[in-house]
Each structure stands twice: as C-alpha cells, then as structure tokens.
Design a protein around this motif. Structure first.
Motif, PDB file in Angstrom:
ATOM      1  N   GLN A   1      46.129  40.340  45.996  1.00  0.00           N
ATOM      2  CA  GLN A   1      45.857  38.960  46.076  1.00  0.00           C
ATOM      3  C   GLN A   1      46.716  37.914  45.062  1.00  0.00           C
ATOM      4  O   GLN A   1      47.313  36.887  45.450  1.00  0.00           O
ATOM      5  CB  GLN A   1      44.507  38.272  46.270  1.00  0.00           C
ATOM      6  CG  GLN A   1      43.938  38.845  47.596  1.00  0.00           C
ATOM      7  CD  GLN A   1      42.184  38.530  47.660  1.00  0.00           C
ATOM      8  OE1 GLN A   1      41.910  37.736  46.745  1.00  0.00           O
ATOM      9  NE2 GLN A   1      41.625  39.117  48.369  1.00  0.00           N
ATOM     10  N   ILE A   2      46.636  38.695  43.952  1.00  0.00           N
ATOM     11  CA  ILE A   2      47.448  38.059  42.752  1.00  0.00           C
ATOM     12  C   ILE A   2      48.601  38.549  42.357  1.00  0.00           C
ATOM     13  O   ILE A   2      49.273  38.014  41.369  1.00  0.00           O
ATOM     14  CB  ILE A   2      46.364  38.174  41.142  1.00  0.00           C
ATOM     15  CG1 ILE A   2      46.487  39.618  40.967  1.00  0.00           C
ATOM     16  CG2 ILE A   2      45.203  37.621  41.586  1.00  0.00           C
ATOM     17  CD1 ILE A   2      45.869  39.855  39.717  1.00  0.00           C
ATOM     18  N   SER A   3      49.178  39.516  43.274  1.00  0.00           N
ATOM     19  CA  SER A   3      50.494  40.215  42.839  1.00  0.00           C
ATOM     20  C   SER A   3      51.592  39.423  43.655  1.00  0.00           C
ATOM     21  O   SER A   3      52.428  40.102  44.443  1.00  0.00           O
ATOM     22  CB  SER A   3      50.358  41.533  43.460  1.00  0.00           C
ATOM     23  OG  SER A   3      49.679  42.189  42.299  1.00  0.00           O
ATOM     24  N   THR A   4      51.818  38.093  43.746  1.00  0.00           N
ATOM     25  CA  THR A   4      52.751  37.209  44.176  1.00  0.00           C
ATOM     26  C   THR A   4      53.572  36.589  42.970  1.00  0.00           C
ATOM     27  O   THR A   4      53.161  36.373  42.005  1.00  0.00           O
ATOM     28  CB  THR A   4      51.945  35.986  45.010  1.00  0.00           C
ATOM     29  OG1 THR A   4      51.538  35.115  43.898  1.00  0.00           O
ATOM     30  CG2 THR A   4      51.213  36.826  45.763  1.00  0.00           C
ATOM     31  N   TRP A   5      54.857  36.432  43.373  1.00  0.00           N
ATOM     32  CA  TRP A   5      55.718  35.801  42.369  1.00  0.00           C
ATOM     33  C   TRP A   5      55.091  34.392  41.865  1.00  0.00           C
ATOM     34  O   TRP A   5      55.225  34.203  40.726  1.00  0.00           O
ATOM     35  CB  TRP A   5      57.224  35.609  42.879  1.00  0.00           C
ATOM     36  CG  TRP A   5      58.028  36.640  42.846  1.00  0.00           C
ATOM     37  CD1 TRP A   5      58.691  37.504  43.921  1.00  0.00           C
ATOM     38  CD2 TRP A   5      58.612  37.017  41.618  1.00  0.00           C
ATOM     39  NE1 TRP A   5      59.452  38.203  43.330  1.00  0.00           N
ATOM     40  CE2 TRP A   5      59.802  38.094  41.901  1.00  0.00           C
ATOM     41  CE3 TRP A   5      58.514  36.755  40.068  1.00  0.00           C
ATOM     42  CZ2 TRP A   5      60.228  38.850  41.045  1.00  0.00           C
ATOM     43  CZ3 TRP A   5      59.290  37.359  39.353  1.00  0.00           C
ATOM     44  CH2 TRP A   5      60.254  38.314  39.581  1.00  0.00           C
ATOM     45  N   GLU A   6      54.574  33.623  42.838  1.00  0.00           N
ATOM     46  CA  GLU A   6      54.038  32.349  42.400  1.00  0.00           C
ATOM     47  C   GLU A   6      53.293  32.311  41.325  1.00  0.00           C
ATOM     48  O   GLU A   6      53.120  31.687  40.510  1.00  0.00           O
ATOM     49  CB  GLU A   6      53.612  31.596  43.707  1.00  0.00           C
ATOM     50  CG  GLU A   6      54.503  31.106  44.796  1.00  0.00           C
ATOM     51  CD  GLU A   6      55.064  32.580  45.407  1.00  0.00           C
ATOM     52  OE1 GLU A   6      56.212  32.816  45.947  1.00  0.00           O
ATOM     53  OE2 GLU A   6      54.186  33.429  45.840  1.00  0.00           O
ATOM     54  N   ILE A   7      52.148  33.206  41.673  1.00  0.00           N
ATOM     55  CA  ILE A   7      50.895  33.288  40.777  1.00  0.00           C
ATOM     56  C   ILE A   7      51.264  33.915  39.557  1.00  0.00           C
ATOM     57  O   ILE A   7      50.908  33.434  38.140  1.00  0.00           O
ATOM     58  CB  ILE A   7      49.898  34.295  41.287  1.00  0.00           C
ATOM     59  CG1 ILE A   7      49.012  33.385  42.604  1.00  0.00           C
ATOM     60  CG2 ILE A   7      48.708  34.546  40.318  1.00  0.00           C
ATOM     61  CD1 ILE A   7      48.115  34.231  43.224  1.00  0.00           C
TER      62      ILE A   7
ATOM     63  N   GLY B   1      57.943  42.167  36.011  1.00  0.00           N
ATOM     64  CA  GLY B   1      57.256  41.598  37.209  1.00  0.00           C
ATOM     65  C   GLY B   1      57.732  42.107  38.634  1.00  0.00           C
ATOM     66  O   GLY B   1      57.110  42.322  39.583  1.00  0.00           O
ATOM     67  N   ALA B   2      59.138  41.868  38.783  1.00  0.00           N
ATOM     68  CA  ALA B   2      59.601  42.093  39.872  1.00  0.00           C
ATOM     69  C   ALA B   2      59.350  43.662  40.692  1.00  0.00           C
ATOM     70  O   ALA B   2      59.421  43.793  41.804  1.00  0.00           O
ATOM     71  CB  ALA B   2      61.379  42.129  40.037  1.00  0.00           C
ATOM     72  N   ILE B   3      58.860  44.438  39.823  1.00  0.00           N
ATOM     73  CA  ILE B   3      58.312  45.870  40.127  1.00  0.00           C
ATOM     74  C   ILE B   3      57.294  45.978  41.131  1.00  0.00           C
ATOM     75  O   ILE B   3      57.186  46.565  42.060  1.00  0.00           O
ATOM     76  CB  ILE B   3      58.137  46.838  39.087  1.00  0.00           C
ATOM     77  CG1 ILE B   3      59.494  46.970  38.278  1.00  0.00           C
ATOM     78  CG2 ILE B   3      57.757  48.161  39.313  1.00  0.00           C
ATOM     79  CD1 ILE B   3      58.991  47.704  36.920  1.00  0.00           C
ATOM     80  N   PHE B   4      56.157  44.692  40.714  1.00  0.00           N
ATOM     81  CA  PHE B   4      55.158  44.954  41.567  1.00  0.00           C
ATOM     82  C   PHE B   4      54.617  43.800  42.226  1.00  0.00           C
ATOM     83  O   PHE B   4      53.585  43.732  43.004  1.00  0.00           O
ATOM     84  CB  PHE B   4      54.004  45.245  40.560  1.00  0.00           C
ATOM     85  CG  PHE B   4      53.588  44.336  39.539  1.00  0.00           C
ATOM     86  CD1 PHE B   4      52.679  43.239  39.780  1.00  0.00           C
ATOM     87  CD2 PHE B   4      54.356  44.514  38.264  1.00  0.00           C
ATOM     88  CE1 PHE B   4      52.589  42.326  38.747  1.00  0.00           C
ATOM     89  CE2 PHE B   4      54.023  43.882  37.219  1.00  0.00           C
ATOM     90  CZ  PHE B   4      53.131  42.676  37.168  1.00  0.00           C
ATOM     91  N   VAL B   5      55.363  42.445  42.068  1.00  0.00           N
ATOM     92  CA  VAL B   5      55.005  41.234  42.682  1.00  0.00           C
ATOM     93  C   VAL B   5      55.846  41.080  44.047  1.00  0.00           C
ATOM     94  O   VAL B   5      56.931  41.517  43.992  1.00  0.00           O
ATOM     95  CB  VAL B   5      55.171  39.858  41.802  1.00  0.00           C
ATOM     96  CG1 VAL B   5      54.256  40.204  40.505  1.00  0.00           C
ATOM     97  CG2 VAL B   5      56.508  39.786  41.334  1.00  0.00           C
TER      98      VAL B   5
END
Length: 269
Positions: A59-65, A137-141
C-alpha cells in the motif's frame, strides 16, 4: 583551486545527509518503520504476519507516497542539505585567501572562480543524490495515479502515467538542479560575508522560510519557494515553479558581489 581533500570531505557529508535524510523521512512518514515493528497479533488483523505485512508494504510502495514522504520532514529545512558542499569554501577563505593572497594576480577573480567551482560541484552533488535515491526507489515502487500535477504541464500527455521514473528524473534535472544552483550561490555569498559555518546554514534556512512565508501570505507565485521544492505535487505549471528562483537568484548575486568585495578589502589590510 579548492583543495580536493576539502571537497571530498564535504561531498561525502552532503551525499550521506541528503540521501540518508530522504530515506529516514520516507521511513517515518510512510509508516514503513511502524509496519516493520507493529504488533501483528492484534485481534482485528486477519491473515498471517507475512501476509499482513506484505499488504501494508504494498500500500505504501507507490511513487506518490515514496516521493511525498521523503520530503515530508525535510521540507522545513531542505536548503540546508543542498548547501553542505559549499561550506568547503570556508577553508579557502581562511587559508589560501589569507596566507596565499600574494600568489594571485587578481584575488577577486580567484574568489569568483572558486565560487563558481563550489556552486557547480554542490549542484552536481544534489542532483546526483536525488538520482541515486529515485533510482533505488524505482526498484520497488509503482505508479498509482494518472496525473501528478501541474509541473508535468510541458511534458507530453500521459507522460507521467507511462513513465513515472522518467518524470522524477526530469524534475531532478530541472527544478531541483535550479534550486541547488541558486541556494549554493546564496550559500557561497554568505560564506564570504560571515565567519562561521552554522551562521551560513541558519541564514539560508531563515531566508528560505521568510521567502516562503511571504509567498504563503501573499499568494504570489513569485515567492512560493515551497511549491518549487514540492514540484511533484503542485498546481503551478512547469514554468511557474521556476519563478520564485528569479528574485532569489538576483539577491544571491548582489550578496556575492558584496561578499567578494568585502573579502578582497579585508585581505588588503
């Protein structure tokens, strides 16, 4: 030329503080650390510990968050982390300009040259640190919304939707690069006008805060520096986000001229 030893020390410090600060802010603001340490035996939780944890992390693994949380705690003093590399200029001011001033044909030109080097170096470090952070971050979001806001106005339609990582690279290499350049220039000017590192850091943060508050109270885009730092979540267009930097750039240039003249004058006595 600025000492490589001095520059390398401040470069490492800057990268560690900036990347580390972004990571810590994300960890706390996104509740990631809370998810890792929470009690999974509570009666209102359904499923195994691993399933529940995986759902929360998803749920928190988004680019925006990821991006918003990384700036959540830093936004109040972020310029201080943009200027750490420039503090190395103090070493030049306290040593080369004092003990080696007779080696320069023109001390004024030498100071301007050092300032340009430190500003460009500082700007590169800030941009590089954000590129490192966003690349990790791009690896997991993943992207969770279609439209990121006004800063994407000059980009092709659906650019963010199709290329979220490239959008943040664009943001880093444009507005964050400009912010780093202007605040580094301001820092170098203040270094030549003051005598202690903590005074420069404090003054940069105060100027940033007062400048931003003027923007908040007046509603003027020309002073809303906070929106420049939160370009990932603003109603301003791509061009408007850069407007607060114009007056700040002019102020920095004026302070730099005064600072250089003051330094040269002090060295003559």
């Amino acid at each position: 030329m600025p000492s490589l030893k001095v520059k390398s020390r401040y470069i490492l410090l800057n990268v560690l503080f900036l990347v580390g600060g972004l990571a810590l802010s994300w960890g706390f603001a996104s509740h990631f650390f809370e998810i890792l340490t929470m009690d999974y035996n509570a009666e209102d939780l359904v499923g195994t510990k691993e399933e529940i944890r995986r759902n929360f992390i998803s749920q928190i693994s988004t680019w925006e968050i990821f991006v918003d949380s990384s700036m959540f705690y830093l936004i109040n003093f972020i310029p201080a982390l943009f200027i750490l590399t420039t503090l190395g200029l103090f070493s030049e001011k306290r040593s080369l300009y004092v003990f080696g001033r007779n080696r320069y044909k023109s001390l004024k030109k030498a100071i301007y040259k050092d300032v340009i080097q430190y500003v460009l170096l500082s700007t590169s470090i800030v941009v590089g640190s954000f590129l490192i952070f966003y690349s990790i971050g791009a690896i997991f979001v993943y992207r969770s919304i279609e439209n990121i806001g006004g800063f994407a106005s000059m980009l092709p339609k659906d650019f963010y939707s199709n290329h979220p990582y490239l959008f943040f690279i664009f943001m880093t290499c444009t507005i964050y690069l400009a912010l780093a350049f202007v605040f580094s220039l301001l820092s170098c000017a203040l270094i030549l006008l003051t005598d202690r590192e903590y005074k420069v850091i404090l003054l940069v943060v105060v100027i940033y805060f007062v400048y931003g508050r003027i923007g908040s109270y007046t509603g003027s885009v020309w002073f809303d520096i906070f929106a420049s730092f939160t370009a990932f979540n603003t109603l301003y267009t791509t061009v408007e986000v850069f407007l607060p930097l114009i007056l700040l750039f002019i102020i920095s240039l004026c302070l730099l001229v005064v600072g250089v003249n003051k330094t040269v004058r002090n060295m003559e006595y």
